[in-house]
Design a protein around this motif. Structure first.
Motif, PDB file in Angstrom:
ATOM      1  N   ASN A 174       1.680   2.572   5.710  1.00  0.00           N
ATOM      2  CA  ASN A 174       2.261   1.244   5.593  1.00  0.00           C
ATOM      3  C   ASN A 174       1.364   0.225   4.936  1.00  0.00           C
ATOM      4  O   ASN A 174       1.820  -0.544   4.105  1.00  0.00           O
ATOM      5  CB  ASN A 174       2.684   0.748   6.973  1.00  0.00           C
ATOM      6  N   VAL A 175       0.099   0.213   5.276  1.00  0.00           N
ATOM      7  CA  VAL A 175      -0.783  -0.823   4.727  1.00  0.00           C
ATOM      8  C   VAL A 175      -1.361  -0.396   3.385  1.00  0.00           C
ATOM      9  O   VAL A 175      -1.202  -1.083   2.376  1.00  0.00           O
ATOM     10  CB  VAL A 175      -1.894  -1.180   5.730  1.00  0.00           C
ATOM     11  N   VAL A 176      -2.001   0.748   3.365  1.00  0.00           N
ATOM     12  CA  VAL A 176      -2.649   1.169   2.118  1.00  0.00           C
ATOM     13  C   VAL A 176      -1.597   1.465   1.056  1.00  0.00           C
ATOM     14  O   VAL A 176      -1.593   0.885  -0.033  1.00  0.00           O
ATOM     15  CB  VAL A 176      -3.541   2.396   2.365  1.00  0.00           C
ATOM     16  N   ASP A 177      -0.660   2.380   1.421  1.00  0.00           N
ATOM     17  CA  ASP A 177       0.395   2.703   0.468  1.00  0.00           C
ATOM     18  C   ASP A 177       1.235   1.473   0.169  1.00  0.00           C
ATOM     19  O   ASP A 177       1.686   1.278  -0.963  1.00  0.00           O
ATOM     20  CB  ASP A 177       1.297   3.807   1.031  1.00  0.00           C
ATOM     21  N   GLY A 178       1.471   0.623   1.200  1.00  0.00           N
ATOM     22  CA  GLY A 178       2.303  -0.555   1.024  1.00  0.00           C
ATOM     23  C   GLY A 178       1.744  -1.490  -0.036  1.00  0.00           C
ATOM     24  O   GLY A 178       2.483  -1.978  -0.897  1.00  0.00           O
ATOM     25  N   THR A 179       0.437  -1.720   0.008  1.00  0.00           N
ATOM     26  CA  THR A 179      -0.184  -2.590  -0.993  1.00  0.00           C
ATOM     27  C   THR A 179       0.053  -2.039  -2.386  1.00  0.00           C
ATOM     28  O   THR A 179       0.479  -2.763  -3.304  1.00  0.00           O
ATOM     29  CB  THR A 179      -1.690  -2.686  -0.721  1.00  0.00           C
ATOM     30  N   MET A 180      -0.207  -0.756  -2.527  1.00  0.00           N
ATOM     31  CA  MET A 180      -0.055  -0.146  -3.839  1.00  0.00           C
ATOM     32  C   MET A 180       1.393  -0.195  -4.300  1.00  0.00           C
ATOM     33  O   MET A 180       1.695  -0.530  -5.441  1.00  0.00           O
ATOM     34  CB  MET A 180      -0.511   1.327  -3.781  1.00  0.00           C
ATOM     35  N   ASN A 181       2.320   0.122  -3.369  1.00  0.00           N
ATOM     36  CA  ASN A 181       3.731   0.106  -3.720  1.00  0.00           C
ATOM     37  C   ASN A 181       4.175  -1.290  -4.121  1.00  0.00           C
ATOM     38  O   ASN A 181       4.958  -1.455  -5.064  1.00  0.00           O
ATOM     39  CB  ASN A 181       4.574   0.592  -2.543  1.00  0.00           C
ATOM     40  N   ALA A 182       3.670  -2.303  -3.405  1.00  0.00           N
ATOM     41  CA  ALA A 182       4.055  -3.669  -3.736  1.00  0.00           C
ATOM     42  C   ALA A 182       3.595  -4.040  -5.135  1.00  0.00           C
ATOM     43  O   ALA A 182       4.349  -4.631  -5.923  1.00  0.00           O
ATOM     44  CB  ALA A 182       3.454  -4.632  -2.711  1.00  0.00           C
ATOM     45  N   MET A 183       2.361  -3.631  -5.446  1.00  0.00           N
ATOM     46  CA  MET A 183       1.856  -3.940  -6.791  1.00  0.00           C
ATOM     47  C   MET A 183       2.718  -3.267  -7.844  1.00  0.00           C
ATOM     48  O   MET A 183       3.091  -3.881  -8.857  1.00  0.00           O
ATOM     49  CB  MET A 183       0.402  -3.484  -6.919  1.00  0.00           C
TER      50      MET A 183
END
Lengths: 103, 675
Positions: free
Chosen positions: B624-633
């Motif tokens: 959620n956090v690590v992948d989430g940041t990347m996905n958001a970018m």
């Protein structure tokens, strides 16, 4: 009447504006190429003029315009070659038809 | 000694592995088997020559004849990775009593197993097992790794080969890779031992950081001065400082040396299946039975014992570490012996018996003190390693023959086989007598020496280990009677009666049985001692017999006989005693049968605690956090580019307009800024 720098720059500016106008309004690619030449030539005039009036006795501007002329010749040859190839593909040289490279 | 033969000993199995591994599928099955066996036979011959030269040539390179002391000889030592002048990793060949002994053990058992597998790895109709060539390639790889491990000149080389034997064990346990249980067993073995190897690596790092050397000869050189054994002047300055304890820091109340040795011992515990890292060995029985005989009974699992023996002079400097070895060994010995009394699967009984016997060796090393009988425990541990390898390989190969004949691992499907498989019966009986410690079979002498050494250390542990020895006799004969006696064998309709296996399988049994009969008479006290000093002045065939301490020997013999008698009463003929025992002690029987719930405990710790409390939150954070940041970018970029991609119209004049407007705007901004 003394010929000041403006007597050279104003025709040059006029030439440049004509070139820009022609480049963005004409649809024929040959005409666009001619407009491009017009712009280049006005820049050449500026080189020579600034050299003559600002740095008399030095030759850099003159030579630079000579270079520019030579490069313009080469560039024209290249552009003509592209245009001929475009014509072979699409049977006309309207720039609006050359949009195969869009997104 | 010229390095030619030692190099061939190592290179031949490696070459055989590469050849069989790469070109094996082009060979016929029979050819691959013959080639692998022949290669191992040559290796065995060369290893015998090497060991014989070491022990009996009397060359000044190997023995100090005046002091009656065997020496460590580095045959060759090649600078493999030279990082800095101080940090050089070498590959070499060290000959000393234990490595010469292990060369003999490994090559003998390996050759027997190579020969035996020719028969074992095909069914009754002569159809070869799928992947037969691969099997021989892996066997060669294992032999190479194990030989490299025992002749290592430095602890780092040992670590490299230590991992290699782990890898080949993994490959061979998972040989039947279509069977899910075999796959999970191989993973379990690899992960558990790998986890323990972490301790080993840390120990190596700590030790070499403070001593500045990897070489065994620096660690362990000892000398005799005025009859007292002490660390010699040639020992590196770092070790002498460590032992003097003057310049090294303490950590949590123990010296650095103790910590290093305990960490290294953890590595040994993993490989040698000591409590609580024993859980992989019973599962490793999923592999083919010859593999169990070679790797999980005779050679690889004793690597932990070998490791302690290799660094023994260092351990001697820190008796606290040796006490830990004793406690771990003694607890494991009793635990494994109790569990072995209840298992159904004959290979599992043997596996627990192996754990118990290795624990005997560990205890034997742990109780060794130079002031008692010239450190008899070390010799006894190595002696037991040697004899145990022979008779346990024999027992496993017998079990393989039984499994091959019956098609099942459980003794409930066997019973009363003595008439059908006479050779297997006799050899199995010899193996049982040897492990139970009946004179004159091999196990008697080594176990007796171990008990003698333990008595010199502490009476409590002596009684404890004697009890385990009695249990050993009991569970082995329980197994023997349940396989070969109990009741008449029921031959199923349409199935041929079980019978002895082809000569490729029975010949190794007979040879190993013969060795088990006579191995006890090897005068080990003159060959393998902790400081190389010979124990006896002159030896003959009966040296071991005459050197017996009959007080201890009589006791251990009596205990073994009692164990055998109890087993005879309970299991010779079908009766109700076993059932009555089970009902009398239901709780104990249940715990033993379920191996004291160690696997369930591990399951609970790994799944509930580690996975549930640590891994899951980490996984959530990652998703959620690590992948989430990347996905958001990525999402923002994608949306933005969709929004502005219309500008890329392909219309050249439009671009020029844009350019022109941009240039004018820039000019305007510049102009404003300048004004």
């Amino acid at each position: 009447m003394e010929l000041t720098i403006l007597y050279y720059l104003i025709p040059s500016l006029f030439m440049f504006c004509c070139g820009v106008y022609g480049f963005v309004t004409r649809r024929n690619m040959i005409a666009m190429l001619i407009s491009l030449e017009l712009m280049l030539n006005s820049v050449d005039i500026n080189f020579v003029v600034f050299n003559r009036f600002l740095f008399p006795g030095e030759m850099e501007g003159m030579f630079f315009s000579l270079f520019a002329i030579a490069l313009a010749a080469a560039e024209t040859a290249l552009a003509i070659a592209i245009i001929i190839n475009v014509f072979r593909v699409s049977e006309n040289i309207d720039v609006r038809d050359v949009n195969k490279m869009k997104h | 000694m010229q390095p030619v033969i030692p190099i061939i000993i190592l290179a031949l199995p490696l070459a055989m592995f590469l050849f069989l591994g790469l070109c094996g599928h082009k060979l016929s099955h029979r050819m691959a088997g013959i080639l692998g066996t022949a290669g191992m036979g040559v290796t065995m011959t060369l290893a015998y020559i090497t060991a014989f030269t070491y022990f009996f040539s009397g060359s000044p390179e190997f023995i100090d004849a005046d002091a009656h002391t065997r020496l460590q000889a580095v045959i060759f030592n090649y600078d493999w990775l030279a990082f800095t002048p101080q940090l050089v990793i070498r590959l070499g060949f060290l000959l000393d009593p234990i490595s010469a002994l292990l060369l003999v053990v490994i090559t003998t058992i390996s050759f027997m197993v190579h020969l035996y597998s020719n028969g074992y790895m095909r069914d009754h109709h002569g159809v070869w097992e799928k992947g037969f060539q691969r099997f021989y390639a892996f066997l060669s790889l294992f032999s190479f790794s194990m030989l490299g491990l025992v002749v290592a000149t430095n602890i780092f080389q040992m670590y490299i080969f230590w991992e290699l034997v782990g890898a080949s064990s993994y490959l061979l346990i998972g040989f039947y890779y279509t069977k899910p249980s075999a796959v999970s067993a191989s993973k379990k073995a690899f992960i558990v031992t790998r986890f323990a190897d972490l301790g080993f690596l840390l120990g190596i790092l700590v030790l070499s950081f403070y001593t500045g050397t990897f070489n065994f000869t620096d660690f362990t050189s000892t000398e005799v001065a005025d009859g007292v054994y002490q660390i010699s002047e040639t020992t590196s300055a770092g070790i002498r400082d460590l032992i003097a304890n003057s310049t090294v820091p303490m950590f949590m109340g123990a010296s650095v040396l103790t910590w290093a040795l305990v960490l290294i011992f953890i590595g040994g515990m993993g490989k040698s299946a000591m409590l609580p890292l024993h859980i992989w060995l019973p599962d490793a029985m999923e592999g083919p039975t010859p593999v169990s005989a070679l790797i999980h009974a005779a050679t690889m699992v004793v690597a932990g014992v070998y490791l302690v023996a290799r660094l023994f002079p260092l351990y001697l400097m820190e008796p606290a570490a040796l006490d830990i070895v004793v406690v771990v060994g003694a607890l494991t010995a009793l635990y494994a012996a109790m569990v072995a009394c209840t298992q159904l699967d004959i290979k599992r009984v043997l596996a627990f018996s192996t754990i118990s016997q290795i624990a005997f060796m560990m205890v034997s090393l742990g109780v060794t003190r130079p002031e008692f009988h010239h450190g008899v425990g070390y010799m006894a541990g190595m002696f037991h390693l040697f004899t145990h390898a022979m008779f346990k390989a024999l027992l496993f190969l017998c079990a393989g023959a039984l499994i091959h004949a019956i098609g099942s691992n459980n003794y409930t499907d066997m019973h009363g086989l003595r008439k059908y498989m006479p050779i297997t019966h006799i050899t199995f009986l010899i193996g049982c007598l040897a492990i139970a410690g009946i004179i004159p079979f091999a196990g008697f002498f080594s176990k007796d020496e171990i008990l003698t050494a333990t008595m010199g250390y502490s009476t409590v542990w002596y009684i404890w280990m004697s009890l385990v020895a009695g249990l050993t006799a009991f569970y082995m004969f329980r197994l023997y009677y349940l396989i070969f006696w109990w009741k008449e064998h029921k031959v199923h309709e349409g199935h041929p009666a079980p019978h002895d296996q082809p000569w490729t399988m029975t010949l190794p049994l007979v040879i190993l049985a013969a060795i088990s009969c006579v191995a006890g008479f090897v005068p080990m006290g003159n060959l393998v001692t902790w400081n190389g000093h010979e124990m006896f002045d002159n030896v003959n065939f009966f040296t071991n017999l005459s050197a017996l301490n009959w007080q201890v020997a009589g006791m251990s013999l009596a205990i073994a006989i009692v164990g055998i008698l109890v087993a005879t009463v309970m299991y010779r003929k079908e009766n109700r005693y076993p059932q009555m025992m089970k009902q009398a002690l239901p709780r104990l029987w249940d715990w033993c049968f379920h191996r004291f719930y160690w696997d369930e405990l591990y399951q609970f710790i790994t799944h509930k605690i580690i996975f549930g409390c640590i891994s899951k939150p980490i996984a959530w954070f990652d998703r959620n956090v690590v992948d989430g940041t990347m996905n958001a970018m990525a999402f923002v970029t994608q949306r933005l580019s969709f929004a502005i991609r219309g500008l890329q119209s392909g219309n050249v004049q439009f671009y020029v307009w844009m350019y022109l407007i941009g240039a004018l705007l820039l000019g305007l901004i510049t102009a404003i800024c300048l004004i």
